[in-house]
Design an enzyme around this catalytic site. Structure first.
Site, short mmCIF file in Angstrom:
data_model
loop_
_atom_site.label_atom_id
_atom_site.label_comp_id
_atom_site.label_asym_id
_atom_site.label_seq_id
_atom_site.Cartn_x
_atom_site.Cartn_y
_atom_site.Cartn_z
N GLY A 1 52.60 37.26 32.40
CA GLY A 1 51.98 36.65 33.58
C GLY A 1 53.03 36.19 34.59
N GLN A 2 52.70 35.14 35.35
CA GLN A 2 53.67 34.60 36.31
C GLN A 2 54.69 33.69 35.64
N ASP A 3 54.20 32.68 34.91
CA ASP A 3 55.11 31.66 34.37
C ASP A 3 55.94 32.18 33.20
N LEU B 1 51.14 29.67 27.20
CA LEU B 1 50.84 29.93 28.61
C LEU B 1 49.68 30.92 28.76
N ALA C 1 46.20 32.55 29.13
CA ALA C 1 44.88 32.06 29.55
C ALA C 1 44.20 33.10 30.43
N SER D 1 43.28 32.82 33.58
CA SER D 1 43.75 31.72 34.44
C SER D 1 43.14 31.72 35.84
N THR E 1 46.27 21.69 33.22
CA THR E 1 46.18 21.98 34.66
C THR E 1 45.53 20.87 35.48
N GLU F 1 43.37 21.41 37.56
CA GLU F 1 41.95 21.75 37.68
C GLU F 1 41.09 20.82 36.82
N TYR G 1 36.53 27.28 33.80
CA TYR G 1 37.98 27.27 33.52
C TYR G 1 38.45 25.83 33.27
N LYS H 1 39.84 24.04 29.78
CA LYS H 1 41.19 23.45 29.74
C LYS H 1 41.14 21.97 29.30
N HIS I 1 51.30 26.28 41.13
CA HIS I 1 52.66 26.75 41.40
C HIS I 1 52.65 28.26 41.56
P1 NAP Z 1 48.80 34.29 34.54
O1 NAP Z 1 49.79 34.91 35.46
O2 NAP Z 1 47.38 34.62 34.71
O3 NAP Z 1 49.24 34.69 33.05
C1 NAP Z 1 48.38 34.47 31.97
C2 NAP Z 1 48.80 35.34 30.81
O4 NAP Z 1 47.86 35.11 29.74
C3 NAP Z 1 48.79 36.85 31.09
O5 NAP Z 1 50.03 37.38 30.70
C4 NAP Z 1 47.68 37.37 30.19
O6 NAP Z 1 47.94 38.61 29.59
C5 NAP Z 1 47.65 36.33 29.08
N1 NAP Z 1 46.38 36.36 28.37
C6 NAP Z 1 45.14 36.32 28.90
N2 NAP Z 1 44.20 36.42 27.94
C7 NAP Z 1 44.86 36.55 26.78
C8 NAP Z 1 44.46 36.71 25.43
N3 NAP Z 1 43.18 36.76 25.08
N4 NAP Z 1 45.42 36.80 24.48
C9 NAP Z 1 46.73 36.78 24.81
N5 NAP Z 1 47.18 36.64 26.07
C10 NAP Z 1 46.26 36.53 27.05
O7 NAP Z 1 48.96 32.72 34.55
P2 NAP Z 1 50.18 31.80 35.03
O8 NAP Z 1 50.02 31.50 36.47
O9 NAP Z 1 51.44 32.38 34.52
O10 NAP Z 1 49.85 30.44 34.27
C11 NAP Z 1 50.33 30.22 32.94
C12 NAP Z 1 49.46 29.19 32.27
O11 NAP Z 1 49.49 27.96 33.01
C13 NAP Z 1 47.97 29.53 32.17
O12 NAP Z 1 47.50 29.01 30.96
C14 NAP Z 1 47.33 28.81 33.34
O13 NAP Z 1 45.98 28.54 33.06
C15 NAP Z 1 48.18 27.55 33.37
N6 NAP Z 1 48.33 26.92 34.68
C16 NAP Z 1 48.75 27.66 35.74
C17 NAP Z 1 48.96 27.03 36.98
C18 NAP Z 1 49.44 27.80 38.18
O14 NAP Z 1 49.31 27.27 39.28
N7 NAP Z 1 50.01 28.99 37.99
C19 NAP Z 1 48.73 25.64 37.09
C20 NAP Z 1 48.33 24.93 35.97
C21 NAP Z 1 48.15 25.57 34.76
P3 NAP Z 1 47.72 40.01 30.35
O15 NAP Z 1 48.96 40.19 31.18
O16 NAP Z 1 47.60 40.95 29.22
O17 NAP Z 1 46.48 39.88 31.19
O1 G4F Z 2 44.67 30.29 44.44
P1 G4F Z 2 43.43 29.83 43.81
O2 G4F Z 2 42.55 30.87 43.21
O3 G4F Z 2 43.87 28.73 42.75
P2 G4F Z 2 43.09 27.53 42.03
O4 G4F Z 2 41.64 27.78 41.97
O5 G4F Z 2 43.55 26.27 42.65
O6 G4F Z 2 43.67 27.65 40.54
C1 G4F Z 2 45.06 27.84 40.29
O7 G4F Z 2 45.67 26.58 40.15
C2 G4F Z 2 45.21 25.82 39.03
C3 G4F Z 2 45.98 24.50 39.05
O8 G4F Z 2 45.31 23.58 39.88
C4 G4F Z 2 45.48 26.61 37.76
F1 G4F Z 2 45.09 25.88 36.68
C5 G4F Z 2 44.73 27.91 37.80
O9 G4F Z 2 45.04 28.68 36.64
C6 G4F Z 2 45.19 28.68 39.03
O10 G4F Z 2 46.54 29.04 38.85
O11 G4F Z 2 42.54 29.02 44.86
C7 G4F Z 2 43.07 27.94 45.61
C8 G4F Z 2 42.05 27.49 46.63
C9 G4F Z 2 40.64 27.26 46.08
O12 G4F Z 2 40.13 26.08 46.63
C10 G4F Z 2 39.84 28.45 46.57
O13 G4F Z 2 38.46 28.22 46.75
O14 G4F Z 2 41.91 28.53 47.61
C11 G4F Z 2 40.53 28.70 47.91
N1 G4F Z 2 40.31 30.04 48.45
C12 G4F Z 2 39.85 30.32 49.70
N2 G4F Z 2 39.75 31.65 49.87
C13 G4F Z 2 40.52 31.20 47.80
C14 G4F Z 2 40.17 32.21 48.70
N3 G4F Z 2 40.98 31.46 46.57
C15 G4F Z 2 41.11 32.76 46.21
N4 G4F Z 2 41.61 33.03 44.98
N5 G4F Z 2 40.75 33.79 47.04
C16 G4F Z 2 40.28 33.57 48.30
O15 G4F Z 2 39.95 34.51 49.04
#
Ligand code: NAP
Ligand code: G4F
Length: 327
Positions: A12-14, A81, A83, A85, A126, A128, A151, A155, A181
């Site tokens: 994924g990203q992280d 990590l 999810a 997500s 998160t 969220e 979601y 969480k 992030h």
């Molecule tokens: P991401 O890019 O969506 O990466 C999630 C990873 O989870 C992907 O590599 C995906 O695999 C894997 N995954 C999904 N379902 C699975 C399963 N059933 N078994 C094994 N692996 C599975 O998410 P991220 O942005 O890196 O975030 C990392 C974690 O932090 C997540 O848990 C997310 O909910 C949490 N988080 C993210 C943010 C943010 O802003 N990025 C903020 C707070 C918390 P595939 O590549 O095979 O799909």
């Molecule tokens: O980029 P988003 O989809 O991220 P969201 O929903 O904040 O969730 C991300 O951050 C969480 C941490 O707070 C993580 F836990 C979660 O895994 C993920 O990484 O949407 C951000 C905002 C929302 O309010 C959404 O309604 O952008 C608004 N938005 C407006 N137009 C949109 C769009 N979001 C998406 N994805 N696509 C749109 O066209």
């Protein structure tokens, strides 16, 4: 002997940013990957580390696979990590989201409890979870949860299960409550990357507009490369704890759009943005802004990349990507 860490969500990203940090610290890094007909290692390739990870097969929804992995490698640190997500998809796939993000965490905690009980565990919690919580403009470790999506609900379960394993079995289990992030490795469906990717296409004449949902919600956006350092630090402490990780600043989606068009040298952005109800959510999280006092005081962590720098890094990376493709 090298220290060993298992990272789930390695593709994924992280996952790639964290793996890079751990490799730099001389860890042996195992990456959990699930069966996929066409897996993409592009984020690990982007950081140049795809050949330095040892891949292990498993799926968060398959408890036996997690037991096998933990039993065979007995890692010293586990960063969970993995999810489903994407918040937006969680209404359509609520059960899958729950199985991966909630019950999957229980399975992983059980596997660690039985087969590697001294391992230190990090759960990707998160902001969220705060959702619609009452706050004073900031959310911190004491703010009550009020999740707004399947979601977020899943969480919250995983958060409390992590706390419960810590309290019940004396395990080292920590929650990082991370606010949004982003980076050039961000999935394309998330709003920041959707915007920067769309702008790159507009800039190079490959698209005419970007379709977005609600522009009003506010998020506390930081850089993923900074945030993985906080994850690592949480597991280097003597005692497990839960930490908010954020920048302390908040910006609306509209602010991000404006800043990103500006970074691409396009002043009048309004003509390129179309509001599309398909991207609006059944319930929204209107306002997120983290208070980072605890993580700064206890772990010495602070974000390095500013909002403006983050926007520019992402816009430039997407423009470069499309330029390379067209060569
Ligand atoms: P991401 O890019 O969506 O990466 C999630 C990873 O989870 C992907 O590599 C995906 O695999 C894997 N995954 C999904 N379902 C699975 C399963 N059933 N078994 C094994 N692996 C599975 O998410 P991220 O942005 O890196 O975030 C990392 C974690 O932090 C997540 O848990 C997310 O909910 C949490 N988080 C993210 C943010 C943010 O802003 N990025 C903020 C707070 C918390 P595939 O590549 O095979 O799909
Ligand atoms: O980029 P988003 O989809 O991220 P969201 O929903 O904040 O969730 C991300 O951050 C969480 C941490 O707070 C993580 F836990 C979660 O895994 C993920 O990484 O949407 C951000 C905002 C929302 O309010 C959404 O309604 O952008 C608004 N938005 C407006 N137009 C949109 C769009 N979001 C998406 N994805 N696509 C749109 O066209």
């Amino acid at each position: 002997m090298k220290k060993s860490a298992l990272v789930t969500g390695i593709l994924g990203q992280d996952g790639p940013y964290l793996a890079k940090l751990l490799l730099e610290k001389d860890y042996k890094v195992y990456g959990l990957i699930r069966r996929y007909s066409n897996p993409t290692f592009s984020n690990l390739e982007y950081l140049g580390i795809q050949d330095q990870i040892e891949y292990v097969d498993g799926d968060m929804t398959d408890e036996a696979s997690l037991i096998n992995v933990i039993k065979s490698i007995r890692p010293e640190e586990v960063y969970n990590l993995a999810a489903q997500s994407f918040v937006g998809a969680s209404w359509q796939q609520a059960k899958l989201t729950t199985e991966v993000n909630a019950l999957g965490v229980l399975s992983l905690l059980n596997a660690i409890k039985f087969f590697s009980p001294t391992a230190k565990f990090y759960q990707a919690s998160t902001s969220e979870m705060f959702g619609l919580s009452n706050d004073d403009g900031y959310q911190d470790e004491n703010t009550p949860f009020h999740p707004r999506s399947p979601y977020g609900v899943a969480k919250v379960y995983a958060y409390w299960m992590t706390v419960n394993f810590r309290e019940s079995y004396n395990m080292f289990a920590a929650n990082g409550i991370l606010f949004n992030h982003e980076s050039p490795l961000r999935g394309i469906e998330f709003v920041t990357r959707k915007i920067t990717d769309g702008i790159a296409k507009i800039k190079l004449g490959l698209a005419e507009d970007i379709h977005l949902g609600n522009l009003d919600p506010k998020r506390d956006w930081g850089f993923a490369g900074d945030y993985v350092e906080a994850m690592y630090l949480m597991l280097q402490q003597d005692d497990p704890d839960d930490y908010v990780v954020a920048t302390g600043e908040t910006h609306s989606v509209r602010d991000f759009v404006e800043a990103a068009f500006k970074a691409a040298g396009i002043e009048d952005y309004k003509q390129y943005v179309k509001i599309d109800p398909r991207y609006q959510r059944p319930a929204e999280v209107p306002h997120l802004r983290g208070r980072l006092d605890k993580v700064t005081k206890k772990l010495g962590w602070k974000p390095k990349v500013t909002f403006e720098e983050l926007v520019k890094i992402m816009v430039d990376a997407d423009i470069q990507r499309y330029k390379k493709k067209s060569m």
